[in-house]
Motif scaffolding. Structure first.
Motif, PDB file in Angstrom:
ATOM      1  N   THR A  68      17.941  21.215 -14.399  1.00 51.83           N
ATOM      2  CA  THR A  68      19.258  21.062 -15.016  1.00 51.83           C
ATOM      3  C   THR A  68      19.816  19.667 -14.765  1.00 51.83           C
ATOM      4  OG1 THR A  68      19.633  23.432 -14.698  1.00 51.83           O
ATOM      5  CG2 THR A  68      21.559  22.087 -15.222  1.00 51.83           C
ATOM      6  N   GLN A  69      19.641  19.170 -13.549  1.00 50.47           N
ATOM      7  CA  GLN A  69      20.075  17.794 -13.254  1.00 50.47           C
ATOM      8  C   GLN A  69      19.343  16.796 -14.135  1.00 50.47           C
ATOM      9  OE1 GLN A  69      19.168  17.908  -9.063  1.00 50.47           O
ATOM     10  NE2 GLN A  69      21.327  17.992  -8.486  1.00 50.47           N
ATOM     11  N   ASP A  70      18.041  17.001 -14.314  1.00 50.75           N
ATOM     12  CA  ASP A  70      17.268  16.094 -15.163  1.00 50.75           C
ATOM     13  C   ASP A  70      17.750  16.169 -16.613  1.00 50.75           C
ATOM     14  OD1 ASP A  70      15.771  15.303 -12.990  1.00 50.75           O
ATOM     15  OD2 ASP A  70      14.017  16.523 -13.502  1.00 50.75           O
ATOM     16  N   PHE A  71      18.024  17.378 -17.090  1.00 48.22           N
ATOM     17  CA  PHE A  71      18.460  17.555 -18.476  1.00 48.22           C
ATOM     18  C   PHE A  71      19.762  16.800 -18.739  1.00 48.22           C
ATOM     19  CE2 PHE A  71      20.571  19.681 -21.985  1.00 48.22           C
ATOM     20  CZ  PHE A  71      19.550  19.902 -22.887  1.00 48.22           C
ATOM     21  N   TYR A 109      27.173  23.983 -14.965  1.00 39.51           N
ATOM     22  CA  TYR A 109      25.858  24.577 -14.719  1.00 39.51           C
ATOM     23  C   TYR A 109      25.317  24.155 -13.354  1.00 39.51           C
ATOM     24  CZ  TYR A 109      25.713  25.379 -19.821  1.00 39.51           C
ATOM     25  OH  TYR A 109      25.980  25.758 -21.113  1.00 39.51           O
ATOM     26  N   CYS A 110      25.384  22.862 -13.065  1.00 43.37           N
ATOM     27  CA  CYS A 110      24.863  22.380 -11.787  1.00 43.37           C
ATOM     28  C   CYS A 110      25.683  22.926 -10.627  1.00 43.37           C
ATOM     29  CB  CYS A 110      24.854  20.854 -11.764  1.00 43.37           C
ATOM     30  SG  CYS A 110      23.573  20.110 -12.813  1.00 43.37           S
ATOM     31  N   GLY A 111      27.007  23.018 -10.804  1.00 45.59           N
ATOM     32  CA  GLY A 111      27.843  23.583  -9.755  1.00 45.59           C
ATOM     33  C   GLY A 111      27.505  25.032  -9.465  1.00 45.59           C
ATOM     34  N   ILE A 112      27.233  25.804 -10.515  1.00 44.05           N
ATOM     35  CA  ILE A 112      26.824  27.190 -10.324  1.00 44.05           C
ATOM     36  C   ILE A 112      25.529  27.259  -9.516  1.00 44.05           C
ATOM     37  CG2 ILE A 112      25.954  29.235 -11.534  1.00 44.05           C
ATOM     38  CD1 ILE A 112      27.883  28.459 -13.844  1.00 44.05           C
ATOM     39  N   LEU A 113      24.557  26.449  -9.904  1.00 43.69           N
ATOM     40  CA  LEU A 113      23.278  26.439  -9.187  1.00 43.69           C
ATOM     41  C   LEU A 113      23.452  26.029  -7.734  1.00 43.69           C
ATOM     42  CD1 LEU A 113      21.191  24.945 -12.073  1.00 43.69           C
ATOM     43  CD2 LEU A 113      20.443  26.938 -10.762  1.00 43.69           C
ATOM     44  N   GLU A 114      24.203  24.956  -7.488  1.00 41.26           N
ATOM     45  CA  GLU A 114      24.410  24.513  -6.112  1.00 41.26           C
ATOM     46  C   GLU A 114      25.075  25.610  -5.284  1.00 41.26           C
ATOM     47  OE1 GLU A 114      26.417  20.734  -5.882  1.00 41.26           O
ATOM     48  OE2 GLU A 114      25.290  19.951  -7.588  1.00 41.26           O
ATOM     49  N   ARG A 155      20.932  14.366 -16.737  1.00 40.51           N
ATOM     50  CA  ARG A 155      20.858  13.057 -16.099  1.00 40.51           C
ATOM     51  C   ARG A 155      21.889  12.907 -14.978  1.00 40.51           C
ATOM     52  NH1 ARG A 155      19.810   9.063 -21.361  1.00 40.51           N
ATOM     53  NH2 ARG A 155      17.955  10.174 -22.116  1.00 40.51           N
ATOM     54  N   MET A 156      21.897  13.900 -14.104  1.00 41.08           N
ATOM     55  CA  MET A 156      22.794  13.888 -12.955  1.00 41.08           C
ATOM     56  C   MET A 156      21.995  13.625 -11.692  1.00 41.08           C
ATOM     57  SD  MET A 156      25.402  17.021 -13.763  1.00 41.08           S
ATOM     58  CE  MET A 156      26.311  17.066 -15.308  1.00 41.08           C
ATOM     59  N   THR A 157      22.558  12.830 -10.811  1.00 43.63           N
ATOM     60  CA  THR A 157      21.845  12.471  -9.586  1.00 43.63           C
ATOM     61  C   THR A 157      22.606  12.846  -8.323  1.00 43.63           C
ATOM     62  OG1 THR A 157      22.810  10.239  -9.633  1.00 43.63           O
ATOM     63  CG2 THR A 157      20.664  10.545 -10.707  1.00 43.63           C
ATOM     64  N   GLU A 158      23.886  13.230  -8.451  1.00 46.11           N
ATOM     65  CA  GLU A 158      24.711  13.547  -7.293  1.00 46.11           C
ATOM     66  C   GLU A 158      25.157  15.001  -7.324  1.00 46.11           C
ATOM     67  OE1 GLU A 158      25.272  11.460  -4.864  1.00 46.11           O
ATOM     68  OE2 GLU A 158      24.263   9.776  -5.855  1.00 46.11           O
ATOM     69  N   PRO A 159      25.390  15.603  -6.153  1.00 45.32           N
ATOM     70  CA  PRO A 159      25.939  16.961  -6.134  1.00 45.32           C
ATOM     71  C   PRO A 159      27.299  17.003  -6.825  1.00 45.32           C
ATOM     72  CG  PRO A 159      25.148  16.319  -3.954  1.00 45.32           C
ATOM     73  CD  PRO A 159      25.128  15.079  -4.803  1.00 45.32           C
ATOM     74  N   VAL A 160      27.610  18.137  -7.444  1.00 46.07           N
ATOM     75  CA  VAL A 160      28.894  18.293  -8.133  1.00 46.07           C
ATOM     76  C   VAL A 160      29.789  19.337  -7.479  1.00 46.07           C
ATOM     77  CG1 VAL A 160      27.901  17.570 -10.335  1.00 46.07           C
ATOM     78  CG2 VAL A 160      28.004  20.017  -9.777  1.00 46.07           C
ATOM     79  N   LEU A 161      29.242  20.132  -6.570  1.00 47.31           N
ATOM     80  CA  LEU A 161      30.027  21.167  -5.900  1.00 47.31           C
ATOM     81  C   LEU A 161      30.871  20.523  -4.812  1.00 47.31           C
ATOM     82  CD1 LEU A 161      30.490  24.283  -5.848  1.00 47.31           C
ATOM     83  CD2 LEU A 161      28.778  24.368  -4.016  1.00 47.31           C
ATOM     84  N   TRP A 162      32.192  20.642  -4.952  1.00 50.60           N
ATOM     85  CA  TRP A 162      33.091  19.986  -4.022  1.00 50.60           C
ATOM     86  C   TRP A 162      32.965  20.569  -2.617  1.00 50.60           C
ATOM     87  CZ3 TRP A 162      37.214  21.245  -0.863  1.00 50.60           C
ATOM     88  CH2 TRP A 162      37.931  20.143  -0.357  1.00 50.60           C
ATOM     89  N   ALA A 163      32.978  19.684  -1.632  1.00 46.64           N
ATOM     90  CA  ALA A 163      32.888  20.093  -0.234  1.00 46.64           C
ATOM     91  C   ALA A 163      33.790  19.201   0.599  1.00 46.64           C
ATOM     92  CB  ALA A 163      31.446  20.010   0.272  1.00 46.64           C
ATOM     93  N   GLU A 164      34.195  19.675   1.759  1.00 46.80           N
ATOM     94  CA  GLU A 164      35.006  18.874   2.666  1.00 46.80           C
ATOM     95  C   GLU A 164      34.287  17.562   2.957  1.00 46.80           C
ATOM     96  OE1 GLU A 164      37.971  19.347   3.759  1.00 46.80           O
ATOM     97  OE2 GLU A 164      38.269  21.376   2.984  1.00 46.80           O
TER      98      GLU A 164
END
Length: 210
Positions: free
Chosen positions: A189-192, A126-131, A194-203
């Motif tokens: 969504t991050q709060d729900f 979910y967070c990856g989609i949003l990012e 409990r995520m604090t870091e980006p999840v979408l992979w990047a170089e």
């Protein structure tokens, strides 16, 4: 750490093995588990008419293991599930703009699901989609889904709106939704989860494709 990798026509060559695993997992989930037997293929890969060069596949890749989750986005200016199969879910007025994509085929490997509690691997997707959508200026997603998804998406801050009447099919109540892709939805969504870091992979990230 599970990260989400966005794969499209521009980088699919580098993800050939991951895409193969992704389609096999889709077959396992949707055909073998959910019983959508009309999707069965002899090669064990769930690939449909909308897995074209326009599709964006969001792969949840776990280091040392490979693909364990995933989802798909398709631009609404191209043929997609709602426009071609279920336009009645939007009163035959399917939203189609450059900044609206359709979201389908979310799944998580069986051993990562957490019955009775929010699934953390699903939260990563979910967070990856949003990012991804925020980065690409995609403002909204349309969805063809079972009715229970309305409350699920509302609970994580996606502000779902039903586009038209429901439809009974194969013992399921199917609806068409539109949801927000916004910084506020990402924070909720991050709060729900409990995520604090980006999840979408990047170089530059330490994690690389397995």
């Amino acid at each position: 750490m599970l990260h989400v990798h966005a794969v499209d026509a521009s980088n699919s060559f580098a993800y050939r093995k991951h895409l193969d695993s992704y389609f096999c997992l889709r077959h396992e989930v949707y055909v073998n588990e959910r019983g959508w037997h009309e999707l069965r293929r002899l090669d064990g890969r769930e690939i449909d008419a909308f897995d074209t060069s326009d599709a964006i596949h969001l792969l949840g890749i776990q280091p040392g293991r490979g693909v364990v989750a995933g989802s798909r986005l398709v631009p609404t200016l191209r043929p997609h599930l709602m426009s071609e199969v279920f336009p009645q879910l939007a009163h035959d007025r399917v939203p189609r703009r450059h900044d609206i994509f359709e979201w389908t085929r979310i799944f998580v490997a069986r051993d990562l699901r957490e019955p009775g509690r929010p699934c953390q691997a699903a939260g990563v997707i979910y967070c990856g989609i949003l990012e991804f959508c925020i980065q690409r200026y995609i403002r909204s997603l349309t969805i063809v889904c079972e009715a229970y998804w309305f409350e699920r998406l509302a609970s994580i801050g996606w502000n779902p709106r039903q586009l038209g009447p429901s439809l009974q099919r194969d013992g399921m109540t199917i609806i068409g939704l539109m949801v927000d892709m916004s910084p506020a939805a990402l924070v909720a969504t991050q709060d729900f989860y409990r995520m604090t870091e980006p999840v979408l992979w990047a170089e530059g990230m330490i994690t690389r494709p397995a």
